[in-house]
Scaffold this motif. Structure first.
Motif, PDB file in Angstrom:
ATOM      1  N   ILE A 131      12.051  -4.523  -3.817  1.00 58.84           N
ATOM      2  CA  ILE A 131      12.422  -5.856  -3.338  1.00 58.84           C
ATOM      3  C   ILE A 131      11.122  -6.523  -2.887  1.00 58.84           C
ATOM      4  O   ILE A 131      10.377  -5.964  -2.069  1.00 58.84           O
ATOM      5  N   SER A 132      10.860  -7.706  -3.470  1.00 59.49           N
ATOM      6  CA  SER A 132       9.581  -8.370  -3.236  1.00 59.49           C
ATOM      7  C   SER A 132       9.788  -9.872  -3.193  1.00 59.49           C
ATOM      8  O   SER A 132      10.772 -10.392  -3.725  1.00 59.49           O
ATOM      9  N   ARG A 133       8.829 -10.560  -2.583  1.00 57.20           N
ATOM     10  CA  ARG A 133       8.879 -12.029  -2.597  1.00 57.20           C
ATOM     11  C   ARG A 133       8.391 -12.584  -3.923  1.00 57.20           C
ATOM     12  O   ARG A 133       8.555 -13.750  -4.202  1.00 57.20           O
ATOM     13  N   MET A 134       7.728 -11.742  -4.714  1.00 58.87           N
ATOM     14  CA  MET A 134       7.185 -12.176  -6.009  1.00 58.87           C
ATOM     15  C   MET A 134       7.968 -11.542  -7.148  1.00 58.87           C
ATOM     16  O   MET A 134       8.257 -10.341  -7.081  1.00 58.87           O
ATOM     17  N   PRO A 135       8.297 -12.323  -8.199  1.00 56.57           N
ATOM     18  CA  PRO A 135       9.027 -11.712  -9.312  1.00 56.57           C
ATOM     19  C   PRO A 135       8.166 -10.736 -10.097  1.00 56.57           C
ATOM     20  O   PRO A 135       6.937 -10.813 -10.040  1.00 56.57           O
ATOM     21  N   ARG A 174       8.421   7.150  12.232  1.00 55.68           N
ATOM     22  CA  ARG A 174       7.453   6.451  13.090  1.00 55.68           C
ATOM     23  C   ARG A 174       6.065   6.874  12.640  1.00 55.68           C
ATOM     24  O   ARG A 174       5.595   7.960  12.981  1.00 55.68           O
ATOM     25  N   SER A 175       5.431   5.991  11.875  1.00 57.64           N
ATOM     26  CA  SER A 175       4.176   6.370  11.228  1.00 57.64           C
ATOM     27  C   SER A 175       2.961   6.104  12.106  1.00 57.64           C
ATOM     28  O   SER A 175       2.905   5.117  12.841  1.00 57.64           O
ATOM     29  N   GLY A 176       1.988   7.012  11.992  1.00 55.41           N
ATOM     30  CA  GLY A 176       0.666   6.786  12.580  1.00 55.41           C
ATOM     31  C   GLY A 176      -0.173   5.999  11.583  1.00 55.41           C
ATOM     32  O   GLY A 176       0.349   5.471  10.583  1.00 55.41           O
ATOM     33  N   ALA A 227       8.682  -2.820   4.100  1.00 51.30           N
ATOM     34  CA  ALA A 227       8.169  -4.194   4.028  1.00 51.30           C
ATOM     35  C   ALA A 227       7.615  -4.596   5.392  1.00 51.30           C
ATOM     36  O   ALA A 227       8.061  -4.103   6.427  1.00 51.30           O
ATOM     37  N   GLY A 228       6.664  -5.488   5.381  1.00 49.02           N
ATOM     38  CA  GLY A 228       6.156  -6.028   6.646  1.00 49.02           C
ATOM     39  C   GLY A 228       4.858  -6.773   6.457  1.00 49.02           C
ATOM     40  O   GLY A 228       3.951  -6.269   5.811  1.00 49.02           O
ATOM     41  N   GLN A 229       4.813  -7.971   7.016  1.00 48.22           N
ATOM     42  CA  GLN A 229       3.581  -8.775   7.028  1.00 48.22           C
ATOM     43  C   GLN A 229       2.454  -7.934   7.623  1.00 48.22           C
ATOM     44  O   GLN A 229       2.612  -7.303   8.659  1.00 48.22           O
ATOM     45  N   THR A 267      13.686   4.232   6.757  1.00 51.52           N
ATOM     46  CA  THR A 267      12.857   3.061   7.074  1.00 51.52           C
ATOM     47  C   THR A 267      11.635   3.494   7.875  1.00 51.52           C
ATOM     48  O   THR A 267      11.617   4.562   8.483  1.00 51.52           O
ATOM     49  N   ILE A 268      10.635   2.615   7.846  1.00 50.84           N
ATOM     50  CA  ILE A 268       9.409   2.932   8.591  1.00 50.84           C
ATOM     51  C   ILE A 268       9.420   2.198   9.932  1.00 50.84           C
ATOM     52  O   ILE A 268      10.061   1.159  10.084  1.00 50.84           O
ATOM     53  N   SER A 269       8.737   2.786  10.914  1.00 55.53           N
ATOM     54  CA  SER A 269       8.456   2.120  12.191  1.00 55.53           C
ATOM     55  C   SER A 269       7.073   2.633  12.580  1.00 55.53           C
ATOM     56  O   SER A 269       6.401   3.256  11.752  1.00 55.53           O
ATOM     57  N   GLY A 270       6.624   2.367  13.785  1.00 51.18           N
ATOM     58  CA  GLY A 270       5.263   2.776  14.127  1.00 51.18           C
ATOM     59  C   GLY A 270       5.201   3.602  15.399  1.00 51.18           C
ATOM     60  O   GLY A 270       6.133   3.578  16.212  1.00 51.18           O
ATOM     61  N   PHE A 284       0.832  -1.206   0.000  1.00 51.54           N
ATOM     62  CA  PHE A 284       0.000   0.000   0.000  1.00 51.54           C
ATOM     63  C   PHE A 284       0.872   1.263   0.000  1.00 51.54           C
ATOM     64  O   PHE A 284       0.774   2.116  -0.894  1.00 51.54           O
ATOM     65  N   ILE A 285       1.787   1.360   0.956  1.00 51.05           N
ATOM     66  CA  ILE A 285       2.649   2.547   1.051  1.00 51.05           C
ATOM     67  C   ILE A 285       3.707   2.507  -0.061  1.00 51.05           C
ATOM     68  O   ILE A 285       3.945   3.508  -0.752  1.00 51.05           O
ATOM     69  N   GLY A 286       4.317   1.319  -0.258  1.00 50.12           N
ATOM     70  CA  GLY A 286       5.384   1.172  -1.251  1.00 50.12           C
ATOM     71  C   GLY A 286       4.938   1.573  -2.654  1.00 50.12           C
ATOM     72  O   GLY A 286       5.673   2.262  -3.371  1.00 50.12           O
ATOM     73  N   THR A 287       3.734   1.165  -3.046  1.00 50.85           N
ATOM     74  CA  THR A 287       3.238   1.487  -4.391  1.00 50.85           C
ATOM     75  C   THR A 287       3.130   2.997  -4.586  1.00 50.85           C
ATOM     76  O   THR A 287       3.456   3.527  -5.647  1.00 50.85           O
TER      77      THR A 287
END
Ligand code: NDP
Length: 296
Positions: free
Chosen positions: A30-34, A155-157, A60-62, A104-107, A11-14
């Motif tokens: 960088i992605s798990r899918m080609p 540190r994102s809301g 990135a993040g699950q 990098t992102i954090s929360g 969502f954010i990366g796109t």
């Protein structure tokens, strides 16, 4: 310029990718899918970052909001690894490049929910799963002391945008008039419009004075009740019926429920001092944009 984005397919990366393309800046995800303009995390481990890399971002993040996922120990480990290990791999790889920025992102879960106002200078001890995650995530982004690369952690809301995150989850219930505040709705809801967050990433890459922690939140402090009112109003739907705490406790794991029931009062002090210009400082305007009504 060439920017590498871990999690550039999300969502954010796109949206970061769209902004870079719009500015004529080339990128690799960088992605798990080609796919086109993509490498895998395995490629990163084996071959490092592309030679022409000038900046690296990790978003990135699950997905922790996925309602279909049970918060088992395995899932929680995945939540941690997909953030901490990807960030570590990038921190390791960036030092072999000519890149000058690592963002990098954090929360905001880094901060403990209470009535205290938190700025980027506030220090918080780990107090639960998500705060521990944020501490580890941020530690993973640290570069060696002698590195000349500027390292920034945003540190994102709660990120508000049409295509993902919280709005995607609540759109249908609100559409059917079933939306409402969560419990008493008095918990703070640090928020940021996706355009502002994405611009903040670019600002951090381009601005040579930016480094360290930035609170990725709008300057306006609101509660969950105020957000509900603003969102329901632009949706032109009622949203009076609160979602009871007991209902949430009965279907969700306690850590997930905490995300919904607790919130922090977070101030973007450094972001403002650095001169970043927000597009969305008012929750009504942000909600109107998100659901496609350009009320200004
Ligand atoms: P999405 O779920 O939309 O995207 C997540 C990205 O992470 C995808 O590009 C996906 O890439 C990658 N990813 C997912 N699981 C894994 C995994 N197990 N290992 C490696 N990569 C993985 O999330 P958002 O864009 O909303 O959020 C991005 C980051 O920002 C997350 O870390 C999130 O915690 C953080 N954040 C988000 C907020 C929000 O409100 N949305 C608020 C605060 C922080 P692919 O499938 O291509 O491999």
């Amino acid at each position: 310029k060439h920017v590498v984005i871990g999690g550039g397919t999300g969502f954010i990366g796109t949206q970061i990718v769209n902004l870079l393309s719009h500015k004529g800046i080339s990128y690799t995800c960088i992605s798990r899918m080609p796919g086109p303009n993509r490498i895998s995390w395995h490629d990163l481990e084996c071959y490092g970052l592309p030679e022409n890399t000038t900046a690296v971002i990790n978003v990135a993040g699950q997905n922790i909001l996925d309602p279909k996922q049970r918060w088992s120990e395995g899932f929680k480990q995945n939540v941690i690894n997909s953030r901490v290990e990807t960030t570590k791999s990038l921190a390791k790889a960036i030092i072999y490049t000519k890149a000058d920025a690592f963002v990098t992102i954090s929360g905001v879960s880094y901060y403990k929910p209470n009535d205290k106002e938190y700025t980027e200078e506030s220090k918080c001890e780990k107090y639960d799963f998500l705060s521990k995650l944020c501490h580890e995530w941020e530690a993973a982004a640290q570069l060696p002391k002698d590195s000349n690369i500027r390292q920034t952690t945003i540190r994102s809301g709660v990120v508000l945008g049409k295509t993902g995150g919280m709005i995607k989850q609540i759109y249908l219930p609100f559409f059917f008039g079933l939306g409402g505040p969560i419990a008493n709705g008095n918990q703070y809801m640090p928020w940021i419009h996706i355009s502002d967050l994405v611009n903040l990433f670019l600002f951090s890459i381009e601005n040579k004075t930016v480094h360290g922690i930035l609170n990725g939140v709008a300057p306006q402090i609101i509660t969950n009740k105020e957000f509900t009112k603003a969102f329901a109003s632009v949706m032109q739907r009622p949203a009076f019926i609160p979602v009871p705490r007991i209902f949430l406790n009965s279907i969700f794991n306690k850590e997930r429920v905490k995300i919904m029931l607790e919130g922090q009062k977070v101030i973007p002090k450094r972001v403002k001092e650095l001169g970043f210009q927000y597009q969305y400082v008012d929750i009504n305007c942000a909600c109107a944009e998100v659901i496609g009504k350009n009320k200004l």
